[in-house]
Design an enzyme around this catalytic site. Structure first.
Site, PDB file in Angstrom:
ATOM      1  N   ASP A   1      16.976  53.694  44.250  1.00 44.45           N
ATOM      2  CA  ASP A   1      16.746  52.826  42.785  1.00 44.45           C
ATOM      3  C   ASP A   1      15.823  53.673  42.066  1.00 44.45           C
ATOM      4  OD1 ASP A   1      17.081  50.779  41.034  1.00 44.45           O
ATOM      5  OD2 ASP A   1      15.128  49.979  41.557  1.00 44.45           O
TER       6      ASP A   1
ATOM      7  N   ASP B   1      13.765  47.994  45.342  1.00 43.25           N
ATOM      8  CA  ASP B   1      12.637  46.902  45.494  1.00 43.25           C
ATOM      9  C   ASP B   1      13.146  45.690  44.846  1.00 43.25           C
ATOM     10  OD1 ASP B   1      12.667  47.868  43.074  1.00 43.25           O
ATOM     11  OD2 ASP B   1      10.403  47.221  42.674  1.00 43.25           O
TER      12      ASP B   1
ATOM     13  N   ASP C   1      18.741  44.848  44.326  1.00 42.14           N
ATOM     14  CA  ASP C   1      19.102  46.044  45.130  1.00 42.14           C
ATOM     15  C   ASP C   1      19.389  45.462  46.463  1.00 42.14           C
ATOM     16  OD1 ASP C   1      18.390  48.113  43.521  1.00 42.14           O
ATOM     17  OD2 ASP C   1      16.114  47.830  43.847  1.00 42.14           O
TER      18      ASP C   1
END
Length: 622
Positions: free
Chosen positions: A309, A507, A511
């Site tokens: 990410d 995080d 996600d």
């Protein structure tokens, strides 16, 4: 009773040991028959406990190598090899104890985390201190943390300064300083003077409580390699019986059959794997990486694709002031000071970023008055009696007497940056540029990951494509997937599996689905979103991406050493059985040889605890 029952274990080791000593004494005095009887009696408690364990295992559907141990002792007694039976009984009971000792040593870092969990807390109440159970800590409680004590709950520092030892959580050996108003993570140790915190979470929901739950889950889980070892154990059992049966049928000497069975008891296959896996989990915990079990550790050793990410992973995830532009007649520090003074009344993340930067520059902030906030647009009010408006360009322009003047964009901001405008007494005073920048050292980190055998690195983000591509330019990513919804991130993870096992690092709550879909999901930071930590297979206890490098290295080293121990142990045991079949080893010699092999493979498995990590690229990807 069972060999795994701790209360009887000293008896199961001590009884055959005492029997062997007493038997040798009787034989030295010329009482050979009585010595044989003593050795036979010394064998029986271990054999009985072993039979109970075998029955329990068969009821669970497990067929293990305990059967070989039972057969070897029974056969030795049947053919009059009482000394060999007693030696096997002692070696087997000692081997079980050695395995447990090795596992306990291997999991010492995880056990230390559990043992440190605080039970009590000192709370301020009605101008006095009271000691309470940590489970009674509530949000808003003011807690006293004395020197040497462990912080029982997450909170914010209510004292001017605190010195914290976070080595048990993060692996960092140096204490860190925390200042008034900063976050204090539960589980840290007070390495300085006593200080107060204001609890921001109940103890049961704190970071450290979550870590304890993760450790407990890791200790319960079994690795696929351990289950594979169980399946190989059946093959080894069949091979052992075949060699023993062939030796008996070929030579008509039952002693050779007994010697073969004795050499195979116990088996390094079932000793080395759990010790190496647990040692790897423990070593990772020492570096601030909580891996939720052997399965995740073993899979991590074989990843080929890394999907990351952007916000909070490749970047810090927090807006930071990168530039202050003052209009004519104003100075930069005044622009930031006035904007931050008003933004003290706002909880918006950008407002808090301005306040934090002003405090970092040691600017004297004033108390705002008559504050009115328009969510998502801006805030207005009075600072030192002067009218102030802070926010987006359109919002600030609406607060000017002449909206058409003084609001042209002086310089285009970089992709992904945000501009906060300031109006003072009806005039444009300046603007402040904020950006979420790449974490320091990301380029070198990704290069290390590639050297560990990761062949593809893919960015998966919900941000705009131009922002994602601009921020990651020069990182050498294999693909950039932008403007993704959570379910689209899942599809990216699944599509990348054609190149090999996938590790996903993220995080946020968005996600969590992708972390769950990946072969190995890694959540950033112990204080991150609970959903991502629950969905992930591993959690980095510190908010730094560089921990994935030691995580992969430790996982590959643990898997390599486990395989090495199994191959060497099985190879040596097989050679020993062949030697016994040809009459080169007596049952007693075979028992001693096998114990030497068992000790060797366990000590080799414990090498995982040593901090010598290397790529091990080819062997780890097998």
């Amino acid at each position: 009773m069972s060999l795994s029952d701790v209360p009887i274990r000293p008896f199961l080791i001590g009884f055959p040991a005492a029997g062997l000593v007493f038997g040798f004494l009787l034989r030295a005095l010329g009482f050979s028959a009585r010595a044989d009887l003593v050795w036979a009696i010394a064998t029986l408690p271990v054999l009985l406990a072993l039979l109970v364990e075998i029955v329990r295992s068969l009821r669970r559907g497990d067929v293990g190598l305990d059967i070989v141990a039972a057969l070897s002792m029974t056969a030795a007694l049947a053919v009059g090899e009482e000394l060999a039976a007693a030696v096997v009984a002692l070696m087997y009971a000692g081997g079980q104890y050695l395995e447990d000792f090795a596992e306990g040593h291997a999991r010492r870092e995880m056990t230390a985390l559990l043992a440190r969990a605080p039970r009590k807390a000192m709370r301020h109440r009605d101008n006095r201190l009271e000691e309470i159970d940590v489970g009674l800590v509530a949000i808003g409680d003011r807690l006293l943390i004395r020197q040497g004590e462990i912080v029982p709950a997450d909170g914010t520092l209510a004292s001017p300064l605190a010195v914290l030892d976070q080595s048990a959580l993060t692996g960092e050996s140096l204490p860190v300083q925390c200042k008034f108003g900063e976050a204090v993570m539960s589980g840290a140790t007070n390495a300085g003077e006593a200080f107060d915190i204001i609890a921001t979470r109940p103890a049961a929901q704190s970071t450290y409580a979550g870590i304890v739950r993760l450790v407990e889950a890791a200790q319960r889980a079994r690795a696929p390699m351990a289950r594979l070892a169980d399946r190989y154990a059946i093959v080894f059992l069949i091979a052992t019986l075949a060699i023993a049966g062939t030796a008996w049928a070929w030579t008509r000497d039952p002693i050779r059959m007994v010697a073969v069975l004795v050499v195979a008891t116990p088996c390094p296959l079932i000793l080395a794997v759990p010790v190496a896996i647990v040692a790897g989990l423990s070593r990772a915990a020492h570096h601030g990486i909580l891996i939720k079990g052997g399965k995740a550790l073993e899979t991590m050793a074989r990843i080929r694709v890394l999907v990351v990410d952007k916000t909070g992973t490749l970047t810090d995830g927090k807006a930071k002031v990168v530039a202050v532009h003052a209009a004519e007649g104003f100075v930069e520090d005044d622009v930031l000071r006035i904007a931050a003074s008003l933004d003290q009344a706002s909880k918006h993340v950008i407002a808090q970023a301005l306040v934090a930067e002003a405090r970092r520059r040691k600017l004297a902030l004033s108390i705002p008055a008559d504050v009115a906030e328009t969510p998502g647009e801006g805030v207005k009010g009075r600072v030192q009696g002067r009218f102030v408006a802070v926010g987006g360009r359109r919002y600030v322009r609406s607060q000017l007497p002449d909206p058409s003047r003084g609001t042209a964009e002086p310089t285009l901001t970089a992709p992904g940056a945000a501009a906060v405008w300031l109006a003072l007494d009806g005039r444009l005073a300046g603007r402040i540029v904020l950006a979420d920048e790449l974490r320091s050292g990301i380029e070198g980190l990704l290069a290390k990951v590639r050297r560990l055998g990761v062949e593809r690195i893919v960015l998966a983000t919900g941000d705009r494509r131009d922002v994602a591509e601009a921020i990651t330019a020069g990182l050498g990513l294999d693909a950039v997937r932008a403007e993704l919804t959570p379910d689209q991130k899942v599809m990216v993870v699944l599509s990348e599996r054609k190149a090999g096992r996938v590790m996903m690092v993220g995080d946020g709550v968005n996600d969590a689905p992708a972390l769950a879909a990946a072969d190995v999901g890694v959540a950033m930071g112990a204080t991150g979103a609970a959903a991502s930590a629950e969905a992930a297979d591993a959690v980095l206890l510190v908010d730094t991406l560089d921990r994935i490098v030691p995580a992969i290295e430790i996982a590959r080293r643990a898997r390599f050493i486990a395989l090495q121990s199994v191959i060497a142990g099985i190879g040596l045991s097989t050679l020993g059985m062949i030697a016994a079949a040809f009459g080169y080893l007596t049952p007693v010699e075979g028992a001693i040889l096998q114990e030497v092999i068992d000790v060797a493979v366990i000590l080799n498995a414990l090498r995982v605890l040593r901090d010598r990590r290397g790529p091990l690229k080819k062997l780890a990807l097998m």
